[in-house]
Each structure stands twice: as structure tokens, then as C-alpha cells.
Motif scaffolding. Structure first.
Motif, PDB file in Angstrom:
ATOM      1  N   MET A 154     161.727  47.154  40.050  1.00  0.00           N
ATOM      2  CA  MET A 154     162.726  47.437  41.103  1.00  0.00           C
ATOM      3  C   MET A 154     162.374  48.767  41.758  1.00  0.00           C
ATOM      4  N   SER A 155     162.286  48.757  43.071  1.00  0.00           N
ATOM      5  CA  SER A 155     161.889  49.980  43.761  1.00  0.00           C
ATOM      6  C   SER A 155     162.581  50.048  45.115  1.00  0.00           C
ATOM      7  N   CYS A 156     162.738  51.263  45.631  1.00  0.00           N
ATOM      8  CA  CYS A 156     163.332  51.425  46.951  1.00  0.00           C
ATOM      9  C   CYS A 156     162.794  52.712  47.552  1.00  0.00           C
ATOM     10  N   GLY A 157     163.164  53.013  48.786  1.00  0.00           N
ATOM     11  CA  GLY A 157     162.613  54.177  49.475  1.00  0.00           C
ATOM     12  C   GLY A 157     163.025  55.503  48.862  1.00  0.00           C
ATOM     13  N   PHE A 158     163.990  55.495  47.968  1.00  0.00           N
ATOM     14  CA  PHE A 158     164.490  56.745  47.384  1.00  0.00           C
ATOM     15  C   PHE A 158     163.951  56.988  45.976  1.00  0.00           C
ATOM     16  N   THR A 159     163.124  56.044  45.489  1.00  0.00           N
ATOM     17  CA  THR A 159     162.593  56.193  44.137  1.00  0.00           C
ATOM     18  C   THR A 159     161.884  57.541  44.002  1.00  0.00           C
ATOM     19  N   GLY A 160     162.165  58.267  42.951  1.00  0.00           N
ATOM     20  CA  GLY A 160     161.505  59.549  42.730  1.00  0.00           C
ATOM     21  C   GLY A 160     162.373  60.739  43.103  1.00  0.00           C
ATOM     22  N   LEU A 161     163.438  60.502  43.874  1.00  0.00           N
ATOM     23  CA  LEU A 161     164.329  61.621  44.222  1.00  0.00           C
ATOM     24  C   LEU A 161     165.349  61.893  43.120  1.00  0.00           C
ATOM     25  N   ASP A 162     165.441  60.973  42.137  1.00  0.00           N
ATOM     26  CA  ASP A 162     166.474  61.106  41.108  1.00  0.00           C
ATOM     27  C   ASP A 162     166.394  62.448  40.374  1.00  0.00           C
ATOM     28  N   GLY A 163     165.158  62.830  39.961  1.00  0.00           N
ATOM     29  CA  GLY A 163     165.000  64.068  39.187  1.00  0.00           C
ATOM     30  C   GLY A 163     165.377  65.292  40.003  1.00  0.00           C
ATOM     31  N   SER A 164     164.886  65.333  41.262  1.00  0.00           N
ATOM     32  CA  SER A 164     165.204  66.477  42.111  1.00  0.00           C
ATOM     33  C   SER A 164     166.711  66.566  42.348  1.00  0.00           C
ATOM     34  N   TYR A 165     167.342  65.387  42.478  1.00  0.00           N
ATOM     35  CA  TYR A 165     168.790  65.373  42.709  1.00  0.00           C
ATOM     36  C   TYR A 165     169.538  65.946  41.501  1.00  0.00           C
ATOM     37  N   VAL A 166     169.172  65.484  40.288  1.00  0.00           N
ATOM     38  CA  VAL A 166     169.862  65.938  39.071  1.00  0.00           C
ATOM     39  C   VAL A 166     169.690  67.442  38.882  1.00  0.00           C
ATOM     40  N   LEU A 167     168.512  67.960  39.264  1.00  0.00           N
ATOM     41  CA  LEU A 167     168.237  69.390  39.078  1.00  0.00           C
ATOM     42  C   LEU A 167     168.751  70.235  40.239  1.00  0.00           C
ATOM     43  N   GLY A 168     169.367  69.590  41.243  1.00  0.00           N
ATOM     44  CA  GLY A 168     169.896  70.359  42.370  1.00  0.00           C
ATOM     45  C   GLY A 168     168.812  70.867  43.292  1.00  0.00           C
ATOM     46  N   ALA A 169     167.648  70.192  43.318  1.00  0.00           N
ATOM     47  CA  ALA A 169     166.530  70.691  44.118  1.00  0.00           C
ATOM     48  C   ALA A 169     166.487  70.089  45.522  1.00  0.00           C
ATOM     49  N   LEU A 170     167.352  69.123  45.807  1.00  0.00           N
ATOM     50  CA  LEU A 170     167.387  68.559  47.166  1.00  0.00           C
ATOM     51  C   LEU A 170     168.177  69.493  48.073  1.00  0.00           C
ATOM     52  N   ASP A 171     167.795  69.532  49.367  1.00  0.00           N
ATOM     53  CA  ASP A 171     168.630  70.315  50.269  1.00  0.00           C
ATOM     54  C   ASP A 171     169.909  69.519  50.549  1.00  0.00           C
ATOM     55  N   PRO A 172     170.959  70.180  51.075  1.00  0.00           N
ATOM     56  CA  PRO A 172     172.266  69.511  51.187  1.00  0.00           C
ATOM     57  C   PRO A 172     172.212  68.186  51.950  1.00  0.00           C
ATOM     58  N   ALA A 173     171.435  68.124  53.027  1.00  0.00           N
ATOM     59  CA  ALA A 173     171.364  66.888  53.812  1.00  0.00           C
ATOM     60  C   ALA A 173     170.714  65.775  52.991  1.00  0.00           C
ATOM     61  N   GLU A 174     169.623  66.114  52.280  1.00  0.00           N
ATOM     62  CA  GLU A 174     168.947  65.128  51.430  1.00  0.00           C
ATOM     63  C   GLU A 174     169.884  64.642  50.330  1.00  0.00           C
ATOM     64  N   ALA A 175     170.628  65.586  49.736  1.00  0.00           N
ATOM     65  CA  ALA A 175     171.519  65.228  48.634  1.00  0.00           C
ATOM     66  C   ALA A 175     172.609  64.277  49.120  1.00  0.00           C
ATOM     67  N   ARG A 176     173.169  64.553  50.312  1.00  0.00           N
ATOM     68  CA  ARG A 176     174.209  63.666  50.867  1.00  0.00           C
ATOM     69  C   ARG A 176     173.639  62.279  51.123  1.00  0.00           C
ATOM     70  N   GLU A 177     172.441  62.238  51.684  1.00  0.00           N
ATOM     71  CA  GLU A 177     171.798  60.965  51.992  1.00  0.00           C
ATOM     72  C   GLU A 177     171.560  60.181  50.700  1.00  0.00           C
ATOM     73  N   PHE A 178     171.096  60.893  49.665  1.00  0.00           N
ATOM     74  CA  PHE A 178     170.800  60.228  48.398  1.00  0.00           C
ATOM     75  C   PHE A 178     172.087  59.721  47.747  1.00  0.00           C
ATOM     76  N   GLU A 179     173.158  60.530  47.824  1.00  0.00           N
ATOM     77  CA  GLU A 179     174.436  60.104  47.242  1.00  0.00           C
ATOM     78  C   GLU A 179     174.962  58.854  47.943  1.00  0.00           C
ATOM     79  N   ALA A 180     174.825  58.821  49.268  1.00  0.00           N
ATOM     80  CA  ALA A 180     175.270  57.639  50.011  1.00  0.00           C
ATOM     81  C   ALA A 180     174.473  56.419  49.571  1.00  0.00           C
ATOM     82  N   HIS A 181     173.165  56.632  49.334  1.00  0.00           N
ATOM     83  CA  HIS A 181     172.300  55.541  48.908  1.00  0.00           C
ATOM     84  C   HIS A 181     172.660  55.065  47.501  1.00  0.00           C
ATOM     85  N   LEU A 182     173.071  55.994  46.624  1.00  0.00           N
ATOM     86  CA  LEU A 182     173.384  55.648  45.231  1.00  0.00           C
ATOM     87  C   LEU A 182     174.454  54.559  45.152  1.00  0.00           C
TER      88      LEU A 182
END
Ligand SMILES: [Zn+2]
Length: 228
Positions: free
Chosen positions: A1-29
Motif C-alpha cells: 500500500m502506497s500513496c503520495g505522502f508515504t515517508g512523511l510519517d516520521g517527519s510529521y511525528v518528530l514535528g519536522a514538517l513546516d506548518p503548511a505541510e503538517a496541515r496538508e498531511f493531517e488532512a490526508h491522514l
């Protein structure tokens, strides 16, 4: 199972995404079971990282061959990014630890010994009482010792017991003003009611360059001052 956001999970958990990226990723979750599962798996990672030897994580990743398919390159970059976020987190933790060690070292260090003997070495500290400026229930004395790298400031600070235990005293900063007009912060700490604390500050300025030492609240209001 794969999608365009694969690999952002770790950066998200560690708070390494910028705010816009984090919002986009949360919406995708909300609509992606795979990413949600990955984030849930990684949720305990920041706490676990404190147990990891930082050498393991600080080894630079190998360079990427240019023949890799673009998708594979993107996946590898994502892994590098995660590793960078982990190293950044460990760096911040290490810096916090150094700050704690400095304060504790100042609190328990040998108070009596100047760094040079009486024969022609740097001047030894003579603690002088600081003059109150505001109405804070705090007293302090400070000694300046000239050393090879500049000046060591030994501060003894007593905060009175507060009648209302719910009231919490604030944080303080120690600053020095030099002849050329510069004001430099040399220590910060949080007051403990009813306790006498020993702190050590440091500056590259020599004792004869320092014209005053001032204790201020965290918001900058002067509390105690010693004019030299
Ligand atoms: Zn996804």
C-alpha cells in the motif's frame, strides 16, 4: 500500500514538517489508512530516541546513484529527511542537557578556589551585594573573577519564601554592561522560593571592561544592580 505522502510519517511525528505541510498531511491522514497506521506506529518514537546512541544516527547517508528511478530517489530523500529530523531532535536534547549540567555544575562546584594563585594571576572574586532596584523579594551578591577566557561571575541569589504557595516566582537573567555600551546576557535561571542558589555566568569580556552587572526579570525589568 502506497500513496503520495508515504515517508512523511516520521517527519510529521518528530514535528519536522513546516506548518503548511503538517496541515496538508493531517488532512490526508483522515482518508488514508496506510499513513494513519504508520503515524500510530511511530507515535512513541520521540521518547524512544532518548535511548538511542546518537553516533548511530549521525553517520551521513551514502550519496544517491543518479541512475535510480525518480520515485526511488524521492523515497530515499524522504528517508534522509527523516534521519535529519531525528539528528536535529537529538541535537536539541543534547543542548538542553548541557544547559542543565552548566547550572548544576555552578550549583555544586567548588566555591572557594580562584583560578589563579595570589602571585600576579587574575584577580580573585570578592562577592559584592547587589543593590535593589525594584520590589522583587530577592537578594543577591556577585563576584567577578578574571580568567584566561574572560570573566567568571559567581552569583549567590536568595529568593524569599512566598506567603502564598500558589504564587510562583518567575525567571531571571543576569546581564553585564561593558564600556563600549554592549549589554550581554551571561546566565538565566528560575527562582526557587525560600532557597539560596549558586550560579555561574561567563563572558568573554575582561573584568576591567565590565561597568555594571544587572539582574533582570525575564521580561527585562531591572531587579538588582551592581555598578563597578
Ligand atoms: Zn497516505
Amino acid at each position: 500500500m502506497s500513496c503520495g505522502f508515504t515517508g512523511l510519517d516520521g517527519s510529521y511525528v518528530l514535528g519536522a514538517l513546516d506548518p503548511a505541510e503538517a496541515r496538508e498531511f493531517e488532512a490526508h491522514l483522515a482518508g488514508c489508512a496506510a499513513c494513519t497506521a504508520a503515524v500510530n506506529e511511530l507515535a512513541g518514537l520521540p521518547a524512544l530516541l532518548s535511548l538511542v546512541d546518537s553516533d548511530v544516527l549521525e553517520r551521513p547517508p551514502p550519496p544517491l546513484p543518479e541512475t535510480l528511478l525518480p520515485a526511488l530517489v524521492a523515497a530515499a530523500r524522504s528517508a534522509q529527511r527523516r534521519r535529519t529530523a531525528i539528528v536535529a531532535l537529538l541535537g536539541a536534547a543534547a543542548a538542553a542537557l548541557v544547559a542543565v549540567v552548566l547550572v548544576v555544575g555552578g550549583a555544586v562546584g567548588d566555591r572557594g578556589a580562584p583560578e589563579a594563585g595570589p602571585t600576579g594571576g587574575p584577580s580573585a572574586a570578592v562577592a559584592r551585594t547587589m543593590t535593589p532596584i525594584g520590589y522583587e523579594p530577592v537578594h543577591a551578591s556577585v563576584g567577578l573573577t578574571g580568567v584566561a577566557w574572560g570573566t567568571r561571575l559567581d552569583l549567590e541569589c536568595t529568593y524569599e519564601s512566598l506567603p502564598d504557595p500558589e504564587t510562583r516566582p518567575g525567571s531571571y537573567v543576569l546581564v553585564v554592561r561593558t564600556r563600549d555600551g554592549h549589554v550581554e546576557q551571561v546566565a538565566t535561571w528560575r527562582a526557587l522560593p525560600g532557597r539560596t542558589m549558586h550560579l555561574t555566568g561567563a563572558t568573554a569580556a575582561t573584568p576591567d571592561q565590565i561597568v555594571s552587572v544587572e539582574m533582570r526579570t525575564r521580561s527585562g525589568a531591572p531587579v538588582l544592580r551592581l555598578v563597578l
